[in-house]
Motif scaffolding. Structure first.
Motif, PDB file in Angstrom:
ATOM      1  N   VAL A   1      -9.504  -2.716   0.329  1.00  0.00           N
ATOM      2  CA  VAL A   1      -9.048  -4.008  -0.158  1.00  0.00           C
ATOM      3  C   VAL A   1      -8.637  -4.885   1.029  1.00  0.00           C
ATOM      4  O   VAL A   1      -8.878  -6.096   1.038  1.00  0.00           O
ATOM      5  CB  VAL A   1      -7.884  -3.836  -1.159  1.00  0.00           C
ATOM      6  CG1 VAL A   1      -7.346  -5.200  -1.598  1.00  0.00           C
ATOM      7  CG2 VAL A   1      -8.341  -3.038  -2.375  1.00  0.00           C
ATOM      8  N   LEU A   2      -8.049  -4.276   2.050  1.00  0.00           N
ATOM      9  CA  LEU A   2      -7.694  -5.033   3.258  1.00  0.00           C
ATOM     10  C   LEU A   2      -8.941  -5.674   3.859  1.00  0.00           C
ATOM     11  O   LEU A   2      -8.923  -6.860   4.235  1.00  0.00           O
ATOM     12  CB  LEU A   2      -7.035  -4.109   4.290  1.00  0.00           C
ATOM     13  CG  LEU A   2      -6.768  -4.736   5.672  1.00  0.00           C
ATOM     14  CD1 LEU A   2      -5.777  -5.884   5.556  1.00  0.00           C
ATOM     15  CD2 LEU A   2      -6.259  -3.687   6.662  1.00  0.00           C
TER      16      LEU A   2
ATOM     17  N   ALA B   1     -15.114  -6.030   6.704  1.00  0.00           N
ATOM     18  CA  ALA B   1     -14.603  -4.972   7.583  1.00  0.00           C
ATOM     19  C   ALA B   1     -14.596  -5.411   9.046  1.00  0.00           C
ATOM     20  O   ALA B   1     -13.723  -4.997   9.818  1.00  0.00           O
ATOM     21  CB  ALA B   1     -15.444  -3.704   7.407  1.00  0.00           C
ATOM     22  N   ASP B   2     -15.555  -6.233   9.429  1.00  0.00           N
ATOM     23  CA  ASP B   2     -15.622  -6.660  10.830  1.00  0.00           C
ATOM     24  C   ASP B   2     -14.454  -7.557  11.225  1.00  0.00           C
ATOM     25  O   ASP B   2     -14.224  -7.784  12.418  1.00  0.00           O
ATOM     26  CB  ASP B   2     -16.939  -7.399  11.093  1.00  0.00           C
ATOM     27  CG  ASP B   2     -18.143  -6.466  11.025  1.00  0.00           C
ATOM     28  OD1 ASP B   2     -17.946  -5.241  11.114  1.00  0.00           O
ATOM     29  OD2 ASP B   2     -19.259  -6.980  10.861  1.00  0.00           O
ATOM     30  N   GLU B   3     -13.739  -8.092  10.249  1.00  0.00           N
ATOM     31  CA  GLU B   3     -12.624  -8.992  10.536  1.00  0.00           C
ATOM     32  C   GLU B   3     -11.310  -8.238  10.773  1.00  0.00           C
ATOM     33  O   GLU B   3     -10.291  -8.854  11.103  1.00  0.00           O
ATOM     34  CB  GLU B   3     -12.441  -9.992   9.389  1.00  0.00           C
ATOM     35  CG  GLU B   3     -13.672 -10.846   9.127  1.00  0.00           C
ATOM     36  CD  GLU B   3     -14.076 -11.659  10.352  1.00  0.00           C
ATOM     37  OE1 GLU B   3     -13.181 -12.197  11.010  1.00  0.00           O
ATOM     38  OE2 GLU B   3     -15.295 -11.722  10.634  1.00  0.00           O
ATOM     39  N   VAL B   4     -11.331  -6.913  10.566  1.00  0.00           N
ATOM     40  CA  VAL B   4     -10.138  -6.098  10.803  1.00  0.00           C
ATOM     41  C   VAL B   4     -10.374  -5.277  12.068  1.00  0.00           C
ATOM     42  O   VAL B   4     -11.262  -4.426  12.094  1.00  0.00           O
ATOM     43  CB  VAL B   4      -9.850  -5.153   9.619  1.00  0.00           C
ATOM     44  CG1 VAL B   4      -8.554  -4.371   9.867  1.00  0.00           C
ATOM     45  CG2 VAL B   4      -9.757  -5.935   8.316  1.00  0.00           C
TER      46      VAL B   4
ATOM     47  N   PHE C   1      -1.601  -6.398  12.328  1.00  0.00           N
ATOM     48  CA  PHE C   1      -0.984  -5.941  11.074  1.00  0.00           C
ATOM     49  C   PHE C   1      -0.214  -7.087  10.418  1.00  0.00           C
ATOM     50  O   PHE C   1      -0.351  -7.338   9.210  1.00  0.00           O
ATOM     51  CB  PHE C   1      -0.046  -4.769  11.365  1.00  0.00           C
ATOM     52  CG  PHE C   1       0.666  -4.238  10.147  1.00  0.00           C
ATOM     53  CD1 PHE C   1       0.069  -3.271   9.347  1.00  0.00           C
ATOM     54  CD2 PHE C   1       1.922  -4.710   9.802  1.00  0.00           C
ATOM     55  CE1 PHE C   1       0.716  -2.791   8.213  1.00  0.00           C
ATOM     56  CE2 PHE C   1       2.578  -4.243   8.669  1.00  0.00           C
ATOM     57  CZ  PHE C   1       1.975  -3.274   7.886  1.00  0.00           C
ATOM     58  N   ASP C   2       0.594  -7.768  11.214  1.00  0.00           N
ATOM     59  CA  ASP C   2       1.405  -8.866  10.665  1.00  0.00           C
ATOM     60  C   ASP C   2       0.540 -10.020  10.180  1.00  0.00           C
ATOM     61  O   ASP C   2       0.913 -10.742   9.243  1.00  0.00           O
ATOM     62  CB  ASP C   2       2.386  -9.377  11.729  1.00  0.00           C
ATOM     63  CG  ASP C   2       3.437  -8.335  12.091  1.00  0.00           C
ATOM     64  OD1 ASP C   2       3.633  -7.390  11.297  1.00  0.00           O
ATOM     65  OD2 ASP C   2       4.048  -8.469  13.174  1.00  0.00           O
TER      66      ASP C   2
ATOM     67  N   PRO D   1      -0.557   5.052   8.451  1.00  0.00           N
ATOM     68  CA  PRO D   1       0.837   5.097   7.989  1.00  0.00           C
ATOM     69  C   PRO D   1       1.472   3.718   7.897  1.00  0.00           C
ATOM     70  O   PRO D   1       2.327   3.483   7.026  1.00  0.00           O
ATOM     71  CB  PRO D   1       1.530   5.972   9.043  1.00  0.00           C
ATOM     72  CG  PRO D   1       0.659   5.909  10.250  1.00  0.00           C
ATOM     73  CD  PRO D   1      -0.740   5.764   9.731  1.00  0.00           C
ATOM     74  N   ALA D   2       1.056   2.801   8.768  1.00  0.00           N
ATOM     75  CA  ALA D   2       1.623   1.452   8.712  1.00  0.00           C
ATOM     76  C   ALA D   2       1.253   0.764   7.394  1.00  0.00           C
ATOM     77  O   ALA D   2       2.118   0.157   6.732  1.00  0.00           O
ATOM     78  CB  ALA D   2       1.132   0.632   9.906  1.00  0.00           C
ATOM     79  N   ILE D   3      -0.011   0.848   7.013  1.00  0.00           N
ATOM     80  CA  ILE D   3      -0.446   0.221   5.754  1.00  0.00           C
ATOM     81  C   ILE D   3       0.185   0.930   4.563  1.00  0.00           C
ATOM     82  O   ILE D   3       0.633   0.291   3.604  1.00  0.00           O
ATOM     83  CB  ILE D   3      -1.986   0.243   5.660  1.00  0.00           C
ATOM     84  CG1 ILE D   3      -2.580  -0.696   6.700  1.00  0.00           C
ATOM     85  CG2 ILE D   3      -2.445  -0.139   4.256  1.00  0.00           C
ATOM     86  CD1 ILE D   3      -4.101  -0.657   6.768  1.00  0.00           C
TER      87      ILE D   3
END
Length: 412
Positions: free
Chosen positions: A216-217, A224-227, A236-237, A399-401
């Motif tokens: 979903v992120l 996907a290429d934008e993450v 992350f922020d 773990p952050a997500i």
């Protein structure tokens, strides 16, 4: 069913994560942990050893494969293979950390079915034996340039774990009830909102729910290429507020209005089998064939083919540096990479896992064995299933997500 409610989930997760973090930070370098000089030496040392393989125990097909097929095969080398079931791979890693902290060089954990953040955590704590996989003769059957075998969620493998099988995250639907089939992750979420109570996902940090949230992120970020694969607090922020807003917005449309979530893939699968939801998701779609054939899942079960693709990865066998059965563990890992074992494991009626071997690079006779595997009426071939696949994010993202999901979605 072990559903995840807000309060209980938060409490259990906090305890588990605290224990892992404490162990990982304080674990000293493991004692012992030497790689034998030759494969002949491995075979000689392995004779009479007992290997304890710690692995997720909630997969009946996986358990049966290890007990009934892999264990008898390694017994021919004089190695006894004992499966130790765990509900969470972190349990196995924490046992290793505990024994290393105690200075034990006769550790009771000899192999762990592992990947992702657990591998990264163990590597950072020097808990794995490294540089041993090149000694395995059957590594020659893999593609040395296969990116899925070189990096595990962004952590270089470096010979610290041996490949076991590949996975492709897949969403599944019941074609008898879903007639307006989504073709992208954005459409999946829209479908869920248009059909209240008919969709849900396992609660992170369960690995299936966790990867769904990462998908979903990718979707809300424009692909996907934008993450960026590598984690940074800045990325992350920047990216996750839209993720958590979208999932919080979705929650009232979920099964039981998002008040509870399945704890894992097995519980979600049971909801799908009972007709309480119309979609489910899995990292191991090859197992669907058998579940439809035996009537567990509806006859209308189909794989959802998403234009934006889904994530693919590989699972590995990690060898703790303080194992007292290093040679035996290497024999098990090597046998697990044999053509015979990889074909057997790919059989839908056995386990239905995708091979890590380089099929095109095999001898014709070995390649023909894979050609004899039955085509599934439910699951397309791996080549089709993995079309448009994208890589896993670096392990630090996970773990952050997951932590953010607990506070920004579950706790909202």
């Amino acid at each position: 069913m072990n559903l995840v409610s807000h309060r209980r989930h938060l409490a259990v997760a906090a305890v588990a994560l605290s224990a892992l973090a404490l162990s990982a930070c304080s674990a000293p370098a493991a004692p012992g942990g030497t790689v034998p000089d030759s494969w002949e030496q491995v075979l000689a040392d392995a004779e009479g050893q007992t290997v304890q393989l710690w692995m997720y125990g909630g997969d009946d097909q996986g358990n049966a494969y290890v007990d009934d097929i892999l264990a008898p095969a390694v017994a021919e080398y004089g190695v006894s293979l004992e499966r130790v079931p765990v509900t969470d791979t972190r349990d196995a890693l924490n046992r290793v950390f505990t024994e290393i902290q105690a200075g034990r060089d006769d550790g009771t954990v000899d192999l762990i079915w592992v990947n992702g953040d657990n591998f990264r955590t163990g590597k950072e704590a020097d808990a794995w034996l490294c540089g041993w996989t090149d000694l395995l003769p059957n590594m020659a059957n893999t593609d040395p340039g296969d990116p899925l075998l070189l990096s595990d969620f962004g952590t270089e493998v470096d010979g610290c774990e041996a490949p076991w099988h590949k996975a492709q995250f897949t969403l599944v639907y019941n074609a008898d009830t879903v007639t307006d089939v989504p073709t992208s992750m954005a459409e999946v979420l829209a479908w869920a909102e248009a059909n209240p109570g008919r969709f849900t996902y396992p609660a992170p940090p369960d690995f299936t729910g966790s990867v769904f949230v990462r998908e979903v992120l990718a979707s809300v970020s424009g692909g996907a290429d934008e993450v960026p694969v590598d984690f940074s607090q800045e990325a992350f922020d920047d990216l996750t507020p839209a993720l958590y807003d979208r999932l919080a917005e979705l929650a009232p449309s979920l099964w039981r209005a998002g008040d509870t979530y399945p704890a894992n893939e097995a519980e979600l699968g049971q909801l799908f089998a009972d007709g309480q939801v119309d979609m489910m998701m899995t990292y191991g779609p090859a197992t669907l064939t058998g579940l439809v054939a035996d009537g567990t899942y509806p006859a209308g079960t189909k794989v959802l083919e998403l234009s934006d693709g889904t994530v693919g990865n590989a699972s590995f066998l990690g060898l703790p540096a303080n194992s007292d059965a290093t040679a035996g563990a290497m024999v098990v890992a090597n046998e697990a990479l044999s053509v015979t074992q990889q074909v057997a494991k790919a059989e839908p009626e056995v386990w239905g896992q995708f091979t890590v071997l380089d099929i095109e690079g095999l001898e014709p006779g070995d390649r023909a064995l894979f050609d004899t595997l039955p085509a599934s009426p439910v699951v397309p071939p791996y080549e089709v299933l993995s079309r448009n696949a994208h890589a896993e994010l670096a392990a630090e993202w996970v773990p952050a997500i997951d932590d953010g999901w607990r506070t920004e979605v579950l706790g909202r």
